[in-house]
Design a protein around this motif. Sequence first.
Motif, PDB file in Angstrom:
ATOM      1  N   ASP A 107      19.029 -17.034 -11.618  1.00 23.55           N
ATOM      2  CA  ASP A 107      18.330 -15.973 -10.901  1.00 23.55           C
ATOM      3  C   ASP A 107      16.871 -16.312 -10.701  1.00 23.55           C
ATOM      4  O   ASP A 107      16.251 -15.883  -9.730  1.00 23.55           O
ATOM      5  CB  ASP A 107      18.434 -14.660 -11.682  1.00 23.55           C
ATOM      6  N   ASP A 108      16.303 -17.012 -11.651  1.00 18.39           N
ATOM      7  CA  ASP A 108      14.875 -17.295 -11.578  1.00 18.39           C
ATOM      8  C   ASP A 108      14.572 -18.550 -10.797  1.00 18.39           C
ATOM      9  O   ASP A 108      13.435 -18.935 -10.658  1.00 18.39           O
ATOM     10  CB  ASP A 108      14.311 -17.431 -13.008  1.00 18.39           C
ATOM     11  N   ALA A 109      15.597 -19.205 -10.296  1.00 14.37           N
ATOM     12  CA  ALA A 109      15.338 -20.446  -9.576  1.00 14.37           C
ATOM     13  C   ALA A 109      14.594 -20.160  -8.282  1.00 14.37           C
ATOM     14  O   ALA A 109      13.683 -20.881  -7.905  1.00 14.37           O
ATOM     15  CB  ALA A 109      16.651 -21.154  -9.286  1.00 14.37           C
ATOM     16  N   ARG A 110      15.010 -19.099  -7.607  1.00 10.44           N
ATOM     17  CA  ARG A 110      14.323 -18.777  -6.369  1.00 10.44           C
ATOM     18  C   ARG A 110      13.096 -17.918  -6.654  1.00 10.44           C
ATOM     19  O   ARG A 110      13.030 -17.220  -7.658  1.00 10.44           O
ATOM     20  CB  ARG A 110      15.267 -18.004  -5.444  1.00 10.44           C
ATOM     21  N   ASP A 111      12.177 -17.952  -5.731  1.00 10.89           N
ATOM     22  CA  ASP A 111      10.975 -17.133  -5.867  1.00 10.89           C
ATOM     23  C   ASP A 111      11.311 -15.668  -5.631  1.00 10.89           C
ATOM     24  O   ASP A 111      12.248 -15.348  -4.915  1.00 10.89           O
ATOM     25  CB  ASP A 111       9.924 -17.568  -4.845  1.00 10.89           C
ATOM     26  N   PRO A 112      10.517 -14.793  -6.170  1.00 12.06           N
ATOM     27  CA  PRO A 112      10.698 -13.377  -5.848  1.00 12.06           C
ATOM     28  C   PRO A 112      10.446 -13.131  -4.366  1.00 12.06           C
ATOM     29  O   PRO A 112       9.766 -13.918  -3.711  1.00 12.06           O
ATOM     30  CB  PRO A 112       9.642 -12.669  -6.692  1.00 12.06           C
ATOM     31  N   PRO A 113      10.966 -12.044  -3.843  1.00 13.10           N
ATOM     32  CA  PRO A 113      10.742 -11.758  -2.426  1.00 13.10           C
ATOM     33  C   PRO A 113       9.265 -11.514  -2.122  1.00 13.10           C
ATOM     34  O   PRO A 113       8.489 -11.152  -2.996  1.00 13.10           O
ATOM     35  CB  PRO A 113      11.576 -10.503  -2.170  1.00 13.10           C
ATOM     36  N   VAL A 114       8.911 -11.703  -0.883  1.00 15.65           N
ATOM     37  CA  VAL A 114       7.518 -11.541  -0.473  1.00 15.65           C
ATOM     38  C   VAL A 114       7.166 -10.057  -0.434  1.00 15.65           C
ATOM     39  O   VAL A 114       8.017  -9.217  -0.168  1.00 15.65           O
ATOM     40  CB  VAL A 114       7.304 -12.174   0.918  1.00 15.65           C
ATOM     41  N   VAL A 115       5.906  -9.782  -0.712  1.00 22.12           N
ATOM     42  CA  VAL A 115       5.441  -8.399  -0.733  1.00 22.12           C
ATOM     43  C   VAL A 115       5.591  -7.773   0.650  1.00 22.12           C
ATOM     44  O   VAL A 115       5.083  -8.308   1.631  1.00 22.12           O
ATOM     45  CB  VAL A 115       3.958  -8.325  -1.135  1.00 22.12           C
ATOM     46  N   ASN A 145      22.481  -2.287 -19.841  1.00 19.51           N
ATOM     47  CA  ASN A 145      22.862  -3.192 -20.915  1.00 19.51           C
ATOM     48  C   ASN A 145      21.756  -4.123 -21.374  1.00 19.51           C
ATOM     49  O   ASN A 145      21.973  -4.938 -22.251  1.00 19.51           O
ATOM     50  CB  ASN A 145      24.069  -4.011 -20.449  1.00 19.51           C
ATOM     51  N   ASN A 146      20.573  -4.033 -20.772  1.00 24.17           N
ATOM     52  CA  ASN A 146      19.440  -4.856 -21.215  1.00 24.17           C
ATOM     53  C   ASN A 146      19.735  -6.337 -21.166  1.00 24.17           C
ATOM     54  O   ASN A 146      19.276  -7.088 -22.009  1.00 24.17           O
ATOM     55  CB  ASN A 146      19.022  -4.490 -22.651  1.00 24.17           C
ATOM     56  N   VAL A 147      20.497  -6.763 -20.181  1.00 21.96           N
ATOM     57  CA  VAL A 147      20.803  -8.190 -20.088  1.00 21.96           C
ATOM     58  C   VAL A 147      19.630  -8.904 -19.443  1.00 21.96           C
ATOM     59  O   VAL A 147      19.131  -8.495 -18.403  1.00 21.96           O
ATOM     60  CB  VAL A 147      22.083  -8.408 -19.250  1.00 21.96           C
ATOM     61  N   HIS A 148      19.224  -9.979 -20.065  1.00 24.14           N
ATOM     62  CA  HIS A 148      18.154 -10.774 -19.479  1.00 24.14           C
ATOM     63  C   HIS A 148      18.725 -11.610 -18.336  1.00 24.14           C
ATOM     64  O   HIS A 148      19.836 -12.134 -18.449  1.00 24.14           O
ATOM     65  CB  HIS A 148      17.536 -11.680 -20.544  1.00 24.14           C
ATOM     66  N   PRO A 149      17.987 -11.742 -17.257  1.00 27.08           N
ATOM     67  CA  PRO A 149      18.512 -12.502 -16.113  1.00 27.08           C
ATOM     68  C   PRO A 149      18.714 -13.966 -16.461  1.00 27.08           C
ATOM     69  O   PRO A 149      17.962 -14.547 -17.220  1.00 27.08           O
ATOM     70  CB  PRO A 149      17.437 -12.336 -15.035  1.00 27.08           C
TER      71      PRO A 149
END
Lengths: 117, 108
Positions: free
Chosen positions: A36-44, A28-32
């Motif tokens: 959702d963006d409050a937390r950091d992305p997971p670590v590599v 559906n191409n929904v933008h987050p």
Amino acid sequence: MNNPHAEDHEDATVPGFDIPNSPDSSYNNVHPGNEDDARDPPVVPPHLQHTLLSYPASADASDSIPLPQHVILNHLYIENREAPRSVVALGFSHRFRSKFVTVVLYKPVHRRGSTSS
Amino acid sequence: MMVVLRALHELTACWKKIGHYNMKCRWIPGTGGYRESSMLNDPVHSIGDQYSIIETDEAIASANVVKFEVQLYKARDEKYLLDLQRVQGPQFLFLDLCAALLAQLQVI
């Protein structure tokens, strides 16, 4: 279910146990949202570094190439070379039945703003 | 992440959220492309045009669907890593799409 394309042999399926594709409309191409963006992305995760293509070339000359780890299969590898460069290498390893196939594509790099002469 | 989604949109790929900074994307070659406006000497260079011969046959077009997952990781020192994983679809189409996506993100 008959599928004439050899590509499907790559995934060993048992008739009747095929997973149906999710409906196209679910993409559906929904933008987050902001939460959702409050937390950091997971670590590599460290295992992503160990692809077949990242092994130095000299080590591959004498022995056969080691088997790829299953965790990196189908993950994209991009060659990391200093700019300027005219060609970039992209590749990934995937499983075909009981063997592994590594596909590499070399693509030209389009320099922006330069005139061809 | 928004930059990545915008780039996907430019390439007429669709996506849906799977997890935290994780999207599953779908792209059909031949349904469209992107215009690289900076290439003044080659005004019409669209990745979709290269595959326009495929779209006439719907069975082939559906078999050439490329599905892949995009995951954003955080590396050290404020750097981010974008991981692309093919889920389904022909290998070279996936690699070509990745090249187009990375070019769109101006990483290549």
